[in-house]
Design a protein around this motif. Structure first.
Motif, PDB file in Angstrom:
ATOM      1  N   LYS A 122       0.847  -1.198   0.000  1.00  0.00           N
ATOM      2  CA  LYS A 122       0.000   0.000   0.000  1.00  0.00           C
ATOM      3  C   LYS A 122       0.882   1.248   0.000  1.00  0.00           C
ATOM      4  O   LYS A 122       0.575   2.252  -0.627  1.00  0.00           O
ATOM      5  CB  LYS A 122      -0.841  -0.057   1.273  1.00  0.00           C
ATOM      6  CG  LYS A 122      -1.869   1.000   1.415  1.00  0.00           C
ATOM      7  CD  LYS A 122      -2.690   0.732   2.669  1.00  0.00           C
ATOM      8  CE  LYS A 122      -3.582   1.903   2.985  1.00  0.00           C
ATOM      9  NZ  LYS A 122      -4.512   2.193   1.884  1.00  0.00           N
ATOM     10  N   GLY A 123       1.983   1.172   0.733  1.00  0.00           N
ATOM     11  CA  GLY A 123       2.900   2.301   0.819  1.00  0.00           C
ATOM     12  C   GLY A 123       4.185   1.868   1.473  1.00  0.00           C
ATOM     13  O   GLY A 123       4.283   0.741   1.974  1.00  0.00           O
ATOM     14  N   GLN A 124       5.141   2.781   1.464  1.00  0.00           N
ATOM     15  CA  GLN A 124       6.455   2.455   2.012  1.00  0.00           C
ATOM     16  C   GLN A 124       6.938   3.631   2.863  1.00  0.00           C
ATOM     17  O   GLN A 124       6.764   4.791   2.479  1.00  0.00           O
ATOM     18  CB  GLN A 124       7.432   2.231   0.853  1.00  0.00           C
ATOM     19  CG  GLN A 124       8.804   1.748   1.270  1.00  0.00           C
ATOM     20  CD  GLN A 124       9.835   1.944   0.174  1.00  0.00           C
ATOM     21  OE1 GLN A 124      10.024   3.052  -0.328  1.00  0.00           O
ATOM     22  NE2 GLN A 124      10.492   0.860  -0.211  1.00  0.00           N
ATOM     23  N   ILE A 125       7.539   3.308   4.000  1.00  0.00           N
ATOM     24  CA  ILE A 125       8.134   4.326   4.878  1.00  0.00           C
ATOM     25  C   ILE A 125       9.567   3.884   5.138  1.00  0.00           C
ATOM     26  O   ILE A 125       9.791   2.742   5.550  1.00  0.00           O
ATOM     27  CB  ILE A 125       7.369   4.426   6.216  1.00  0.00           C
ATOM     28  CG1 ILE A 125       5.900   4.811   5.996  1.00  0.00           C
ATOM     29  CG2 ILE A 125       8.053   5.423   7.162  1.00  0.00           C
ATOM     30  CD1 ILE A 125       5.012   4.696   7.234  1.00  0.00           C
ATOM     31  N   ALA A 126      10.517   4.775   4.884  1.00  0.00           N
ATOM     32  CA  ALA A 126      11.920   4.400   5.097  1.00  0.00           C
ATOM     33  C   ALA A 126      12.695   5.571   5.677  1.00  0.00           C
ATOM     34  O   ALA A 126      12.435   6.728   5.343  1.00  0.00           O
ATOM     35  CB  ALA A 126      12.557   3.975   3.771  1.00  0.00           C
ATOM     36  N   GLY A 127      13.628   5.248   6.566  1.00  0.00           N
ATOM     37  CA  GLY A 127      14.598   6.245   7.016  1.00  0.00           C
ATOM     38  C   GLY A 127      14.207   7.031   8.247  1.00  0.00           C
ATOM     39  O   GLY A 127      14.956   7.924   8.665  1.00  0.00           O
ATOM     40  N   LEU A 128      13.081   6.702   8.855  1.00  0.00           N
ATOM     41  CA  LEU A 128      12.624   7.493  10.006  1.00  0.00           C
ATOM     42  C   LEU A 128      12.829   6.761  11.324  1.00  0.00           C
ATOM     43  O   LEU A 128      12.249   7.143  12.344  1.00  0.00           O
ATOM     44  CB  LEU A 128      11.146   7.858   9.822  1.00  0.00           C
ATOM     45  CG  LEU A 128      10.830   8.626   8.533  1.00  0.00           C
ATOM     46  CD1 LEU A 128       9.353   8.936   8.444  1.00  0.00           C
ATOM     47  CD2 LEU A 128      11.638   9.922   8.453  1.00  0.00           C
ATOM     48  N   GLY A 129      13.657   5.736  11.302  1.00  0.00           N
ATOM     49  CA  GLY A 129      13.879   4.961  12.528  1.00  0.00           C
ATOM     50  C   GLY A 129      12.615   4.211  12.917  1.00  0.00           C
ATOM     51  O   GLY A 129      11.760   3.921  12.074  1.00  0.00           O
ATOM     52  N   LEU A 130      12.491   3.927  14.214  1.00  0.00           N
ATOM     53  CA  LEU A 130      11.339   3.142  14.665  1.00  0.00           C
ATOM     54  C   LEU A 130      10.036   3.930  14.559  1.00  0.00           C
ATOM     55  O   LEU A 130       8.943   3.351  14.572  1.00  0.00           O
ATOM     56  CB  LEU A 130      11.548   2.669  16.110  1.00  0.00           C
ATOM     57  CG  LEU A 130      12.749   1.740  16.357  1.00  0.00           C
ATOM     58  CD1 LEU A 130      12.702   1.175  17.771  1.00  0.00           C
ATOM     59  CD2 LEU A 130      12.807   0.600  15.351  1.00  0.00           C
ATOM     60  N   ILE A 131      10.162   5.241  14.426  1.00  0.00           N
ATOM     61  CA  ILE A 131       8.961   6.082  14.257  1.00  0.00           C
ATOM     62  C   ILE A 131       8.184   5.640  13.005  1.00  0.00           C
ATOM     63  O   ILE A 131       6.960   5.759  12.952  1.00  0.00           O
ATOM     64  CB  ILE A 131       9.358   7.576  14.151  1.00  0.00           C
ATOM     65  CG1 ILE A 131       9.956   8.045  15.479  1.00  0.00           C
ATOM     66  CG2 ILE A 131       8.176   8.453  13.771  1.00  0.00           C
ATOM     67  CD1 ILE A 131      10.615   9.411  15.410  1.00  0.00           C
ATOM     68  N   GLY A 132       8.891   5.103  12.029  1.00  0.00           N
ATOM     69  CA  GLY A 132       8.240   4.642  10.799  1.00  0.00           C
ATOM     70  C   GLY A 132       7.132   3.637  11.077  1.00  0.00           C
ATOM     71  O   GLY A 132       6.082   3.653  10.441  1.00  0.00           O
ATOM     72  N   TYR A 133       7.357   2.748  12.052  1.00  0.00           N
ATOM     73  CA  TYR A 133       6.329   1.757  12.398  1.00  0.00           C
ATOM     74  C   TYR A 133       5.105   2.453  13.006  1.00  0.00           C
ATOM     75  O   TYR A 133       3.970   2.052  12.780  1.00  0.00           O
ATOM     76  CB  TYR A 133       6.866   0.756  13.408  1.00  0.00           C
ATOM     77  CG  TYR A 133       7.952  -0.178  12.939  1.00  0.00           C
ATOM     78  CD1 TYR A 133       7.644  -1.442  12.438  1.00  0.00           C
ATOM     79  CD2 TYR A 133       9.291   0.170  13.050  1.00  0.00           C
ATOM     80  CE1 TYR A 133       8.648  -2.323  12.050  1.00  0.00           C
ATOM     81  CE2 TYR A 133      10.303  -0.695  12.661  1.00  0.00           C
ATOM     82  CZ  TYR A 133       9.974  -1.945  12.166  1.00  0.00           C
ATOM     83  OH  TYR A 133      10.964  -2.814  11.782  1.00  0.00           O
ATOM     84  N   GLU A 134       5.379   3.491  13.822  1.00  0.00           N
ATOM     85  CA  GLU A 134       4.264   4.224  14.448  1.00  0.00           C
ATOM     86  C   GLU A 134       3.440   4.935  13.376  1.00  0.00           C
ATOM     87  O   GLU A 134       2.213   5.001  13.456  1.00  0.00           O
ATOM     88  CB  GLU A 134       4.798   5.262  15.446  1.00  0.00           C
ATOM     89  CG  GLU A 134       5.532   4.635  16.612  1.00  0.00           C
ATOM     90  CD  GLU A 134       5.940   5.656  17.669  1.00  0.00           C
ATOM     91  OE1 GLU A 134       5.333   6.742  17.736  1.00  0.00           O
ATOM     92  OE2 GLU A 134       6.877   5.351  18.425  1.00  0.00           O
ATOM     93  N   LEU A 135       4.139   5.472  12.372  1.00  0.00           N
ATOM     94  CA  LEU A 135       3.430   6.182  11.305  1.00  0.00           C
ATOM     95  C   LEU A 135       2.595   5.228  10.460  1.00  0.00           C
ATOM     96  O   LEU A 135       1.508   5.581  10.010  1.00  0.00           O
ATOM     97  CB  LEU A 135       4.428   6.959  10.438  1.00  0.00           C
ATOM     98  CG  LEU A 135       5.170   8.079  11.180  1.00  0.00           C
ATOM     99  CD1 LEU A 135       6.204   8.723  10.269  1.00  0.00           C
ATOM    100  CD2 LEU A 135       4.204   9.123  11.708  1.00  0.00           C
ATOM    101  N   ALA A 136       3.107   4.021  10.285  1.00  0.00           N
ATOM    102  CA  ALA A 136       2.336   3.014   9.533  1.00  0.00           C
ATOM    103  C   ALA A 136       1.058   2.691  10.313  1.00  0.00           C
ATOM    104  O   ALA A 136      -0.033   2.605   9.737  1.00  0.00           O
ATOM    105  CB  ALA A 136       3.176   1.763   9.322  1.00  0.00           C
ATOM    106  N   LEU A 137       1.191   2.533  11.622  1.00  0.00           N
ATOM    107  CA  LEU A 137       0.007   2.254  12.451  1.00  0.00           C
ATOM    108  C   LEU A 137      -0.981   3.418  12.357  1.00  0.00           C
ATOM    109  O   LEU A 137      -2.191   3.218  12.217  1.00  0.00           O
ATOM    110  CB  LEU A 137       0.426   2.022  13.913  1.00  0.00           C
ATOM    111  CG  LEU A 137      -0.710   1.636  14.840  1.00  0.00           C
ATOM    112  CD1 LEU A 137      -1.193   0.215  14.544  1.00  0.00           C
ATOM    113  CD2 LEU A 137      -0.299   1.743  16.308  1.00  0.00           C
ATOM    114  N   GLU A 138      -0.452   4.617  12.410  1.00  0.00           N
ATOM    115  CA  GLU A 138      -1.286   5.826  12.310  1.00  0.00           C
ATOM    116  C   GLU A 138      -2.051   5.837  10.975  1.00  0.00           C
ATOM    117  O   GLU A 138      -3.234   6.191  10.942  1.00  0.00           O
ATOM    118  CB  GLU A 138      -0.374   7.059  12.438  1.00  0.00           C
ATOM    119  CG  GLU A 138      -1.073   8.400  12.355  1.00  0.00           C
ATOM    120  CD  GLU A 138      -2.046   8.689  13.495  1.00  0.00           C
ATOM    121  OE1 GLU A 138      -1.939   8.040  14.557  1.00  0.00           O
ATOM    122  OE2 GLU A 138      -2.931   9.539  13.294  1.00  0.00           O
TER     123      GLU A 138
END
Ligand code: DQA
Length: 148
Positions: A122-138
């Motif tokens: 659906k999308g990709q998040i890279a380079g934001l550290g563990l915050i990336g997982y939080e943003l995916a949940l959001e």
């Protein structure tokens, strides 16, 4: 209750010990606890699974669909770059996957610049550290509320 699967691939069980300059000092448990806590705030059940084995990750993707998981947050580790089997597993389920990378794979070695997972995600998040997982949940939370 809606369900989110937090799926981590090879070597991510070593978070906190593994190349901390790239992947940080927090452990996989720290990450999983954080995502479970954030999910609970929005009545989302977060199921966590990590494996170093391609087939186990594929089994979990199939199981996610069969058990009615609503969204998958997935860091496939190095499988990202070459696992057509994982790519096909994602393509074959009706459950949205958000691909997450802790590091900015695009500023690293050339072999990390290609993701065979991205076209079926659906999308990709890279380079934001563990915050990336939080943003995916959001993203899953907001989608559920019908936000754009
Ligand atoms: C990673 C990036 C991959 O290239 C690497 O093989 C990993 C972790 C990341 O989270 O930045 O294992 O997916």
């Amino acid at each position: 209750m809606r369900k989110i699967l937090l799926l981590n691939g090879p070597n991510l069980n070593r978070l906190g010990k593994r190349e901390p300059a790239i992947y940080g000092s927090k452990t996989l448990k720290d990450l999983e606890n954080r995502i479970i806590e954030l999910g609970a705030e929005s009545q989302l059940e977060v199921i966590c699974f990590q494996s170093n084995h391609e087939g186990e990750l594929i089994d979990k993707l199939h199981e996610a669909e069969d058990t009615g998981v609503d969204g998958i947050i997935f860091n496939p580790g190095a499988f990202t770059h070459y696992s057509y089997a994982i790519r096909d597993a994602i393509a074959g389920i009706n459950c949205p996957v958000i691909e997450v990378h802790i590091s900015n794979v695009y500023e690293r070695e050339a072999f990390r610049h290609k993701s065979v997972i991205a076209p079926v995600s659906k999308g990709q998040i890279a380079g934001l550290g563990l915050i990336g997982y939080e943003l995916a949940l959001e993203a899953f939370k907001r989608e559920e509320k019908g936000e754009e």
